[in-house]
Enzyme design. Structure first.
Site, PDB file in Angstrom:
ATOM      1  N   ASP A 113       2.288   5.393  85.289  1.00  0.00           N
ATOM      2  CA  ASP A 113       2.023   4.531  86.663  1.00  0.00           C
ATOM      3  C   ASP A 113       0.972   4.995  87.549  1.00  0.00           C
ATOM      4  O   ASP A 113       0.336   4.045  87.880  1.00  0.00           O
ATOM      5  CB  ASP A 113       3.370   4.632  87.194  1.00  0.00           C
ATOM      6  N   ASP A 116       1.369  10.157  88.623  1.00  0.00           N
ATOM      7  CA  ASP A 116       2.696  10.826  87.934  1.00  0.00           C
ATOM      8  C   ASP A 116       2.581  10.442  86.729  1.00  0.00           C
ATOM      9  O   ASP A 116       1.783   9.851  85.849  1.00  0.00           O
ATOM     10  CB  ASP A 116       3.859  10.627  88.718  1.00  0.00           C
ATOM     11  N   TYR A 265      10.458   1.744  92.799  1.00  0.00           N
ATOM     12  CA  TYR A 265       9.956   0.402  92.615  1.00  0.00           C
ATOM     13  C   TYR A 265      11.272  -0.578  92.831  1.00  0.00           C
ATOM     14  O   TYR A 265      11.639  -1.152  91.648  1.00  0.00           O
ATOM     15  CB  TYR A 265       9.319   0.133  91.147  1.00  0.00           C
ATOM     16  N   GLU A 511      -3.475   8.520  96.189  1.00  0.00           N
ATOM     17  CA  GLU A 511      -3.027   8.139  94.984  1.00  0.00           C
ATOM     18  C   GLU A 511      -3.471   6.715  94.317  1.00  0.00           C
ATOM     19  O   GLU A 511      -3.418   5.767  95.333  1.00  0.00           O
ATOM     20  CB  GLU A 511      -1.473   8.311  94.980  1.00  0.00           C
TER      21      GLU A 511
END
Length: 657
Positions: A113, A116, A265, A511
């Site tokens: 994703d 990670d 999510y 990120e």
């Protein structure tokens, strides 16, 4: 007229929970909300909306082609599973080769994703939908940039995984790995020691959001692949139809069935937008009026013509849906539903006007430096999706010979695209910090990206395993820059005051994610196609940024900056031999430069089988016109054929005269 609705504040919007070095930090962000216009419009924005260009991309030195190339490279860095021989990101290795085996299913492949190693189905499917939409809308520009093969490969890496995950009509595997356990460790994907639990939705445990988004991804991908691999396109369309039926028949929120996804999510908007979104894409792929009638008949009850929103994301599809359906009005074919389609179009234009600060106060916030500001958490992923819609809608307006009419004035298609360009330029370095938020692009970009694989030396440099806690002790807190440059990664970006901290621990800013990167492909392709950008890099050669690229010219008066020929690549036959799939590839070549071509030099990469119809030169991978074809007249063409297994070869023009 239907009233304008906004998301209720009682709904919790997207939260990405990250485990840092010290503890687990949970952040809950408010939903999209009505925001007042800034009292003083920035000079840069005012100039854009007046149609004035403060400085062109050429003046700023931006190469959208290089940015496009790098944005696709990021997807190769995010690959899970057995990596192919032509993998360009060399610091990555094979990983997660037993995903799904504990549940008796092969779930090897797909994408990690973000920084990670969880494979989250909803944002992954959204990313594939956006990659496919990019190819559909800007195919010519992507072909001209020599990136079609890589774009289709990026899509296929996702759709191949979805085919594996959809083993039965009413069952879909939607996640591999658990966010909580994954975030406790800081280790390379190749060393992974965390549980790889797989999660599914089915009739008894429905997940309409993720099933419908995967249907949308399969349908959109089927359109992208249709000219190049019709059998694969048909396969994807079959899965798309089944998944939509499953999502619609067995309705239910996916985070009620997969509890572990709630902190990462969650579905704040529910599944109504995904159902409409999937139906719209199925209509695009099939021209089946059943799906058009679905979006028309359910427009009110599912919120398609009632919700005016100020963001487009992996969770909230309404703005994208509304823009996509506005295309039907421009193209034609939906006349029986025109009244409803016009209502969708009105809501699409609300979103666009909100981005342009022309909505009578109900506008998206902007930073002093001119960046759209949606959320404190990974804001640039929402900027990339909004800018993509602006670029797409600019095309639709141009097709209709129309302007965008906002409460505070009219916007021409060029002005719309210019504003999208301003957001792209901010990302690439035209900002108060003079930093490129696309990693690896330009001279100044983030070096402490919050990404496990990038922050630990490659297994080819450090073969010994890096343990769960060792990664935190030695690499997460390391003050040095990452040993691996994760090229093309779009980081979260600056805050509302244009401030940015290049710090791994500030994951909301550093990120990257596949959901944020996917819309960039279409955005950069659209901007690369502008006349003013042709001088940035040769029109038909691989950019310097591409790994293993070569720049060679041959023959008198080479013209690398001119559009010489057009390629149409199709598969005309397929068969099995000794367990391997083989394909007959046909490439139609057409002279599109408007002048006679008497010399043409092509570069063909990834060619593993025999080829007919071209003459090979003494230089490796280089080919010329066959002896029987001395002149290629304007508009004329010819065909060459090759046979091989695996992916198609990459064909590009090196020189011509």
């Amino acid at each position: 007229m239907h009233p304008t609705f906004f998301l209720p504040s009682s709904l919790l919007y997207n939260t990405r929970t990250k485990t840092g070095f010290c503890n687990i930090c949970v952040r809950l962000c408010s939903p999209p909300k009505r925001t007042m216009a800034r009292p003083i419009m920035s000079f840069a924005l005012a100039a854009l909306l007046l149609g004035c260009s403060l400085s062109s991309a050429a003046a700023d030195g931006f190469s959208y082609r290089e940015a496009l190339t790098k944005s696709l490279l990021f997807f190769e860095a995010q690959r899970s599973g057995k990596l192919p021989a032509d993998q360009r990101v060399k610091w990555r290795g094979d990983s997660a080769l037993k995903d799904g085996y504990g549940q008796g299913v092969d779930l090897v492949g797909g994408y990690y994703d973000a920084g990670d190693h969880v494979k989250f189905g909803l944002p992954m499917a959204y990313a594939v939908t956006m990659l496919s939409w990019s190819v559909i809308e800007f195919e010519k520009e992507i072909v001209d940039a020599g990136q079609l093969e890589f774009a289709l490969d990026a899509i296929r890496w996702g759709t191949d995984y979805f085919v594996k995950a959809h083993r039965q009509p009413d069952l879909l595997w939607v996640q591999v790995g658990d966010g909580d356990s994954d975030h406790i460790c800081w280790e390379r994907a190749e060393d992974m020691t965390t549980p790889r639990t797989a999660y599914k939705v089915d009739c008894e445990h429905p997940g309409s959001e993720v099933a419908a988004e995967t249907a949308a991804a399969m349908a959109a991908a089927s359109i992208a692949f249709r000219p190049y691999d019709s059998k694969y396109s048909d396969l994807l369309l079959l899965h798309a139809r089944q998944l939509f039926s499953f999502a619609d028949t067995y309705r239910g929120r996916y985070d009620d069935s997969v509890h572990s996804v709630r902190k990462y999510y969650p579905s704040s908007t529910g599944y109504s937008d995904e159902l409409l979104w999937a139906a719209a894409w199925l209509f695009e792929a099939t021209d089946d009026k059943f799906y058009l009638n679905y979006v028309a008949q359910n427009a009110v009850v599912l919120g398609g013509t009632g919700w005016a929103v100020t963001e487009f994301s992996w969770d909230n599809k309404y703005a994208g849906l509304q823009v996509l359906l506005a295309k039907v009005l421009v193209r034609g074919g939906g006349e029986t539903c025109n009244a409803t389609l016009n209502q969708y179009k009105a809501k699409a234009e609300f979103f666009l006007c909100a981005c342009l600060q022309k909505n009578n106060g109900d506008n998206v916030e902007m930073t002093p430096g001119g960046l759209l500001y949606f959320h404190d958490w990974q804001n640039l992923q929402y900027v990339s999706s909004a800018a993509f819609l602006l670029a797409v809608y600019s095309n639709y307006l141009r097709m209709a010979n129309a302007n965008l009419v906002c409460p505070d004035g009219q916007i021409t298609p060029d002005m719309l695209l210019k504003f999208a360009e301003s957001q792209a330029d901010y990302i690439l370095g035209k900002n108060p910090k003079s930093i490129s938020y696309l990693v690896g692009y330009g001279w100044n970009y983030p070096t402490h990206v919050h990404h496990r694989g990038a922050s630990v030396p490659s297994i080819f440099e450090l073969p010994s395993a890096v343990g769960c806690i060792d990664g935190f002790d030695y690499w997460y807190v390391n003050k040095d820059g990452n040993p691996n440059v994760i090229e093309g990664a779009l980081v979260g970006g600056p805050d509302l005051k244009d401030e940015f901290h290049d710090d791994r621990c500030k994951y909301e800013q550093t990120e990257p994610s596949i959901a944020g990167n996917a819309p960039l492909v279409g955005l950069f392709a659209a901007l690369d196609g502008l006349e003013g950008d042709k001088g940035h890099s040769p029109k038909y050669s691989t950019p310097d940024s591409s790994p293993g690229s070569e720049h060679k010219s041959a023959g008198p008066n080479p013209k690398p900056n001119e559009a010489a020929v057009e390629f149409v690549h199709t598969i005309t036959n397929t068969w099995k031999y000794q367990g391997e799939d083989y394909y007959r590839h046909q490439v139609a070549v057409k002279n599109t430069c408007g002048e006679r071509i008497t010399y043409l030099k092509l570069k063909i990469e990834n060619l593993a089988g025999p080829l007919w119809g071209l003459s090979q030169t003494q230089e490796k991978k280089m080919y010329e016109l066959p002896p029987w074809l001395q002149v290629l007249e304007p508009g004329a063409g010819f065909v060459f054929v090759y046979i091989q297994g695996g992916p198609q070869a990459a064909v590009s023009v090196v020189a011509f005269h």
